[in-house]
Design a protein around this motif. Sequence first.
Motif, PDB file in Angstrom:
ATOM      1  N   ASP A  83     -11.282  25.440  38.816  1.00 10.65           N
ATOM      2  CA  ASP A  83     -11.884  24.186  38.116  1.00 10.65           C
ATOM      3  C   ASP A  83     -12.994  24.587  37.172  1.00 10.65           C
ATOM      4  O   ASP A  83     -13.529  23.875  36.299  1.00 10.65           O
ATOM      5  N   TYR A  84     -13.515  25.801  37.448  1.00 10.84           N
ATOM      6  CA  TYR A  84     -14.414  26.473  36.195  1.00 10.84           C
ATOM      7  C   TYR A  84     -13.855  26.584  34.854  1.00 10.84           C
ATOM      8  O   TYR A  84     -14.160  26.119  33.860  1.00 10.84           O
ATOM      9  N   LEU A  85     -12.510  26.910  34.853  1.00  8.41           N
ATOM     10  CA  LEU A  85     -11.489  26.980  33.735  1.00  8.41           C
ATOM     11  C   LEU A  85     -11.447  25.594  33.080  1.00  8.41           C
ATOM     12  O   LEU A  85     -11.566  25.325  31.896  1.00  8.41           O
ATOM     13  N   ALA A  86     -11.236  24.608  33.882  1.00  8.31           N
ATOM     14  CA  ALA A  86     -11.068  23.200  33.539  1.00  8.31           C
ATOM     15  C   ALA A  86     -12.453  22.806  33.018  1.00  8.31           C
ATOM     16  O   ALA A  86     -12.537  22.163  31.991  1.00  8.31           O
ATOM     17  N   TRP A  87     -13.704  22.949  33.519  1.00  6.45           N
ATOM     18  CA  TRP A  87     -14.914  22.696  33.167  1.00  6.45           C
ATOM     19  C   TRP A  87     -14.987  23.320  31.474  1.00  6.45           C
ATOM     20  O   TRP A  87     -15.352  22.519  30.722  1.00  6.45           O
ATOM     21  N   ALA A  88     -14.710  24.470  31.609  1.00  2.00           N
ATOM     22  CA  ALA A  88     -14.989  25.151  30.349  1.00  2.00           C
ATOM     23  C   ALA A  88     -14.198  24.679  29.071  1.00  2.00           C
ATOM     24  O   ALA A  88     -14.726  24.628  28.127  1.00  2.00           O
ATOM     25  N   GLN A 119      -8.488  33.844  28.841  1.00  2.00           N
ATOM     26  CA  GLN A 119      -9.977  33.287  28.833  1.00  2.00           C
ATOM     27  C   GLN A 119     -10.558  33.233  29.891  1.00  2.00           C
ATOM     28  O   GLN A 119     -12.054  33.636  30.025  1.00  2.00           O
ATOM     29  N   LEU A 120      -9.957  33.089  31.116  1.00  2.00           N
ATOM     30  CA  LEU A 120     -10.766  33.243  32.432  1.00  2.00           C
ATOM     31  C   LEU A 120     -11.105  34.544  32.725  1.00  2.00           C
ATOM     32  O   LEU A 120     -12.265  34.544  33.022  1.00  2.00           O
ATOM     33  N   PHE A 135     -23.270  29.882  32.959  1.00  2.00           N
ATOM     34  CA  PHE A 135     -22.174  29.920  32.835  1.00  2.00           C
ATOM     35  C   PHE A 135     -21.690  29.105  31.832  1.00  2.00           C
ATOM     36  O   PHE A 135     -20.787  29.715  30.962  1.00  2.00           O
ATOM     37  N   SER A 136     -22.338  28.217  31.223  1.00  2.00           N
ATOM     38  CA  SER A 136     -22.352  27.670  29.953  1.00  2.00           C
ATOM     39  C   SER A 136     -22.387  28.505  28.977  1.00  2.00           C
ATOM     40  O   SER A 136     -21.847  28.324  27.822  1.00  2.00           O
ATOM     41  N   ASP A 137     -23.176  29.494  28.886  1.00  2.00           N
ATOM     42  CA  ASP A 137     -23.342  30.539  27.638  1.00  2.00           C
ATOM     43  C   ASP A 137     -22.133  31.205  27.776  1.00  2.00           C
ATOM     44  O   ASP A 137     -21.768  31.660  26.733  1.00  2.00           O
ATOM     45  N   ALA A 138     -21.450  31.620  28.889  1.00  2.00           N
ATOM     46  CA  ALA A 138     -20.459  32.504  28.896  1.00  2.00           C
ATOM     47  C   ALA A 138     -19.110  31.407  28.114  1.00  2.00           C
ATOM     48  O   ALA A 138     -18.419  32.342  27.437  1.00  2.00           O
ATOM     49  N   VAL A 139     -19.213  30.405  28.348  1.00  2.00           N
ATOM     50  CA  VAL A 139     -18.160  29.702  27.672  1.00  2.00           C
ATOM     51  C   VAL A 139     -18.484  29.195  26.243  1.00  2.00           C
ATOM     52  O   VAL A 139     -17.594  29.275  25.296  1.00  2.00           O
TER      53      VAL A 139
END
Length: 152
Positions: A83-88, A119-120, A135-139
């Motif tokens: 889910d986090y990867l999909a958001w990213a 990427q993950l 987390f958005s900064d990591a993306v």
Amino acid sequence: MPIELTAPRGYVGDASLPFARAPGRSIGRLLGLVTLSSIALLAADAGREQRAEAPKARIVGLGAATCRQFNDDVKTNPLIRRDYLAWAQGFMSGILLSRPAGVDEGLDLNPPSFGLIVQLHFMEDQCAKSPSLDFSDAVAALYKRLRQEGKM
């Protein structure tokens, strides 16, 4: 010839007004002072705006989590990584679409040399190093990395 505004003939008003003290005194001078004061205030305010940081966009969804929260979520529920990867991927797609013409055109967000699993792991490493980041900064860091990958 400049136009001069004066108080009406026979004006008897508030003695605190500059033109009331001396009948016939130029209102133009008063208006000039008001105009100069307004310009000075606007210039000072514009300077303050330039020094202020641009407001950060309000992030929603899983990307609003901190890296610490991401780390905790992944430990307790490994499936949430998907889910986090999909958001990213959606967030990076938004970045890509917002770029002006000619910038990042053709950038592959899933290149064979830096696939989704890699990427993950990249985001997990970013968040492990800096749990206080969003987390958005990591993306965003991942996006920059993918830009470098596209240049290789």
